[in-house]
Design a protein around this motif. Structure first.
Motif, PDB file in Angstrom:
ATOM      1  N   ARG A 185     -21.874   1.957 -34.807  1.00  0.00           N
ATOM      2  CA  ARG A 185     -22.981   1.034 -35.023  1.00  0.00           C
ATOM      3  C   ARG A 185     -23.952   1.091 -33.849  1.00  0.00           C
ATOM      4  O   ARG A 185     -25.146   0.890 -34.010  1.00  0.00           O
ATOM      5  N   THR A 186     -23.413   1.372 -32.671  1.00  0.00           N
ATOM      6  CA  THR A 186     -24.228   1.513 -31.472  1.00  0.00           C
ATOM      7  C   THR A 186     -23.438   2.322 -30.454  1.00  0.00           C
ATOM      8  O   THR A 186     -22.202   2.404 -30.527  1.00  0.00           O
ATOM      9  N   TRP A 205     -21.266  -6.442 -26.080  1.00  0.00           N
ATOM     10  CA  TRP A 205     -22.528  -6.980 -26.581  1.00  0.00           C
ATOM     11  C   TRP A 205     -22.331  -8.080 -27.620  1.00  0.00           C
ATOM     12  O   TRP A 205     -23.253  -8.835 -27.926  1.00  0.00           O
ATOM     13  N   VAL A 255     -28.716  -2.272 -31.234  1.00  0.00           N
ATOM     14  CA  VAL A 255     -27.720  -2.386 -32.292  1.00  0.00           C
ATOM     15  C   VAL A 255     -28.464  -2.506 -33.616  1.00  0.00           C
ATOM     16  O   VAL A 255     -29.297  -3.404 -33.787  1.00  0.00           O
TER      17      VAL A 255
END
Length: 273
Positions: A24-25, A31, A133
């Motif tokens: 996803r990131t 985070w 993100v």
């Protein structure tokens, strides 16, 4: 030369040109911590405030004249007469809070607040959850459609919030005059005053208030008073986020203290009278 129409459509995190990665990131820090803590804070306040608003009990300390801000102004026919400083005109039914004329506007003032909307955009709306993100939305329409178009009414809720802050200030002041006569100061008075001061600080530090003071001015030199006001509000505005969270806490603390006194859990420590 403008880009071709096809290129303009193929933008954003869902575009064909975006790097195709499973993650996803690529961020390696924690985070999710910030949005989770924000959601927990919001949930705690919403649950507490909802329960208290519909309890319709333990909101007024008759001995000292303390009225919790969650029930101000108390305008239901079910309110204690001494707590109804502005009359009684709402029906006494379980699904209608005693302070129904103020709570919806205060809720909308907070919901449309520039800080709060930024906070729950990242957490609830996930637009995006965190920097770098990808958000789950395929399209972005901003605040041009329902329900986010309601955000544009924030300035009007600010005006109403000012009126409600005046009501809360009145409640805190008259609490120094004991219902049985005379002047008195207790811990409850200090809590009510501190809560009102912080509420004013949050309200005045609002971006809409800053615009009211100095917006649309082309020459500050021709309006020294408004320029001074704009400067002072701008200093408060820098900490608008902190005031937003602090006042959530002080609202719950003030209400809990009044509720505890009204329920007879303990006595109010008196300084004078």
């Amino acid at each position: 030369m403008s880009a071709p129409t096809a290129d303009r459509k193929a933008t954003g995190v869902f575009s064909p040109g975006r790097a195709q990665i499973r993650q996803r990131t690529l961020r390696t820090d924690n985070w999710l911590k910030s949005p989770i803590l924000i959601d927990l804070g919001f949930a705690a306040f919403i649950i507490y405030a909802t329960v208290r608003a519909f309890m319709q009990d333990h909101y007024y300390v008759e001995k000292y004249g303390y009225l919790t801000p969650f029930y101000s102004p108390c305008v239901s026919t079910g309110c204690v007469p001494e707590a109804s400083h502005f009359g009684q005109f709402l029906p006494d039914v379980w699904w209608l809070p005693y302070a129904a004329v103020s709570l919806p506007f205060l809720l909308l003032f907070r919901l449309t607040c520039y800080y709060y909307r930024g906070a729950y955009y990242r957490t609830v709306w996930q637009a995006p959850t965190a920097c770098a993100v990808a958000e789950p939305h395929a399209k972005y329409t901003g605040e041009t459609r329902f329900p986010l178009i309601i955000q544009n009414t924030h300035r009007y809720f600010f005006y109403i919030a000012v009126l409600i802050s005046l009501v809360n200030t009145y409640d805190a002041i008259i609490a120094f005059s004991k219902p049985d006569g005379g002047f008195g100061v207790g811990l409850g008075n200090l809590i009510l005053v501190v809560n009102v001061v912080l509420l004013w600080t949050y309200t005045v530090s609002c971006h809409s208030c800053r615009h009211v003071a100095g917006g649309r001015l082309k020459h500050f030199s021709k309006h020294p008073v408004r320029y001074w006001m704009w400067t002072q509000i701008s200093k408060l505005n820098v900490r608008h986020k902190q005031y937003a969270w602090i006042t959530l806490g002080t609202l719950m603390l003030t209400d809990f203290y009044v509720m505890a006194l009204a329920a007879g859990w303990f006595s109010d420590p008196r300084l004078i009278g």
